[in-house]
Design an enzyme around this catalytic site. Structure first.
Site, PDB file in Angstrom:
ATOM      1  N   HIS A  54      -0.986  -9.540  -1.148  1.00 37.07           N
ATOM      2  CA  HIS A  54      -2.291  -9.565  -0.319  1.00 37.07           C
ATOM      3  C   HIS A  54      -3.383  -8.477  -1.544  1.00 37.07           C
ATOM      4  O   HIS A  54      -2.981  -8.038  -2.404  1.00 37.07           O
ATOM      5  CB  HIS A  54      -2.199  -8.663   0.896  1.00 37.07           C
ATOM      6  CG  HIS A  54      -1.561  -9.377   2.036  1.00 37.07           C
ATOM      7  ND1 HIS A  54      -1.411  -8.957   3.032  1.00 37.07           N
ATOM      8  CD2 HIS A  54      -1.036 -10.670   1.748  1.00 37.07           C
ATOM      9  CE1 HIS A  54      -0.692  -9.976   3.793  1.00 37.07           C
ATOM     10  NE2 HIS A  54      -0.392 -10.896   3.015  1.00 37.07           N
ATOM     11  N   GLU A  56      -5.342  -6.205  -1.205  1.00 37.76           N
ATOM     12  CA  GLU A  56      -5.270  -4.612  -1.026  1.00 37.76           C
ATOM     13  C   GLU A  56      -4.241  -4.460  -1.942  1.00 37.76           C
ATOM     14  O   GLU A  56      -3.981  -3.407  -3.067  1.00 37.76           O
ATOM     15  CB  GLU A  56      -5.145  -4.046   0.300  1.00 37.76           C
ATOM     16  CG  GLU A  56      -6.155  -4.456   1.264  1.00 37.76           C
ATOM     17  CD  GLU A  56      -6.051  -5.707   1.980  1.00 37.76           C
ATOM     18  OE1 GLU A  56      -6.779  -5.776   2.978  1.00 37.76           O
ATOM     19  OE2 GLU A  56      -5.327  -6.514   1.440  1.00 37.76           O
ATOM     20  N   CYS A  82      -4.129  -6.060   6.988  1.00 38.90           N
ATOM     21  CA  CYS A  82      -3.130  -6.262   8.099  1.00 38.90           C
ATOM     22  C   CYS A  82      -2.274  -5.225   8.372  1.00 38.90           C
ATOM     23  O   CYS A  82      -2.253  -4.140   7.570  1.00 38.90           O
ATOM     24  CB  CYS A  82      -2.137  -7.580   7.430  1.00 38.90           C
ATOM     25  SG  CYS A  82      -1.247  -7.127   5.966  1.00 38.90           S
ATOM     26  N   CYS A  91      -0.831  -3.803   4.752  1.00 33.35           N
ATOM     27  CA  CYS A  91      -1.696  -3.316   3.930  1.00 33.35           C
ATOM     28  C   CYS A  91      -2.381  -2.089   4.595  1.00 33.35           C
ATOM     29  O   CYS A  91      -2.730  -1.184   3.714  1.00 33.35           O
ATOM     30  CB  CYS A  91      -3.016  -4.230   3.778  1.00 33.35           C
ATOM     31  SG  CYS A  91      -2.348  -5.512   3.054  1.00 33.35           S
ATOM     32  N   ASP A 194      -4.039 -41.820  -7.404  1.00 35.30           N
ATOM     33  CA  ASP A 194      -2.821 -41.593  -6.693  1.00 35.30           C
ATOM     34  C   ASP A 194      -2.318 -40.248  -7.037  1.00 35.30           C
ATOM     35  O   ASP A 194      -1.630 -39.320  -6.186  1.00 35.30           O
ATOM     36  CB  ASP A 194      -1.508 -42.661  -7.165  1.00 35.30           C
ATOM     37  CG  ASP A 194      -0.174 -42.604  -6.132  1.00 35.30           C
ATOM     38  OD1 ASP A 194      -0.637 -42.795  -5.146  1.00 35.30           O
ATOM     39  OD2 ASP A 194       0.655 -42.271  -6.811  1.00 35.30           O
TER      40      ASP A 194
END
Length: 265
Positions: A54, A56, A82, A91, A194
């Protein structure tokens, strides 16, 4: 420069960092973080890939590796930290372990496992929390995630050519969408090369989390035939279960059917 003006300046930097994760972190949110003290940036980070560190943690890892003391510093965070352990550590735990004294946040995380709980944990531990700094800008970069995490369905964008749009303008807009959205619903006559797609030929229901690798700047190609005869709401929820958080729709009929069941651009 007063505190709020300073917070806004660093939040702008955090937003620029967060945007670097576009197309790589789906279905996770875009997040950027800047750690500062006394007007000096100590470390910075952003969420750069799905299941990767993350924002942090990236910043704290940099500080730890370079022997930077972060005690008493301020974290400027585009999204609420979080507070749960998933593929990455919480975090909030990292913030407390590094002696951070203030956290400045743009958006509140609508994920039910966070949803304000991360900030409450920090405040109860004595960290000063400043909310809603540049919130509209921080919310805007995660409109896909906010919709997906609260509804379980992908966010829809209309990629049909707009009235008065030149070939060059249309090509640029389409290329930008393909670089950040998780999937595209296209007809068999799609004029996109494609190589622009990550292919999948089976029914939507059989797509597993391990089969769909999101975040490689190539959207998953879904043919409009997979929608034929399906209930739009159920079909979109199936995509959501496959961690497809955002969907480009190129066909008129398909867009009209799906837009009644889901938020759209």
């Amino acid at each position: 420069m007063d505190d709020m003006s300073q917070y806004r300046e660093y939040m702008k930097q955090a937003l620029e960092l967060a945007r670097k994760g576009a197309g790589w972190v789906n279905p996770n949110p875009l997040v950027g973080a800047v750690v500062m003290r006394d007007g000096e940036v100590l470390a910075a980070g952003y969420h750069d890939c799905y299941r990767g560190p993350h924002a942090e943690r990236m910043a704290f890892d940099y500080a730890d590796a370079h022997g930077i003391d972060m005690c008493g510093a301020t974290v400027i965070d585009t999204l609420e930290p979080c507070c749960h352990v998933g593929s990455q550590p919480a975090c909030t735990d990292l913030i407390l372990a590094h002696g951070i004294s203030r956290v400045v946040v743009g958006s509140i995380d609508p994920n039910p496992v966070v949803a304000g709980k991360g900030l409450r944990i920090l405040e109860e531990a004595g960290v000063k929390v400043v909310r809603d700094v540049m919130r509209s800008e921080c919310d805007a970069i995660n409109r896909h995630f906010f919709h997906y995490i609260t509804t379980g369905m992908p966010y829809i964008v209309d990629s049909r050519r707009r009235v008065g749009e030149s070939d060059a303008e249309y090509a640029v807009r389409r290329r930008e969408l393909y670089a950040t959205y998780a999937a595209v619903l296209a007809g068999t006559e799609s004029d996109v090369s494609d190589e622009s797609f990550a292919h999948f030929d089976g029914p939507v229901q059989s797509v597993g989390a391990d089969e769909v690798v999101i975040g490689r700047h190539k959207p998953l190609l879904l043919k409009t035939s997979t929608l034929a005869g399906a209930d739009p709401d159920e079909w979109l929820h199936e995509l959501g279960k496959c961690k497809i958080d955002s969907l480009i729709v190129e066909r008129d009929e398909a867009f009209e059917r799906l837009s009644t069941a889901c938020q759209k651009d």
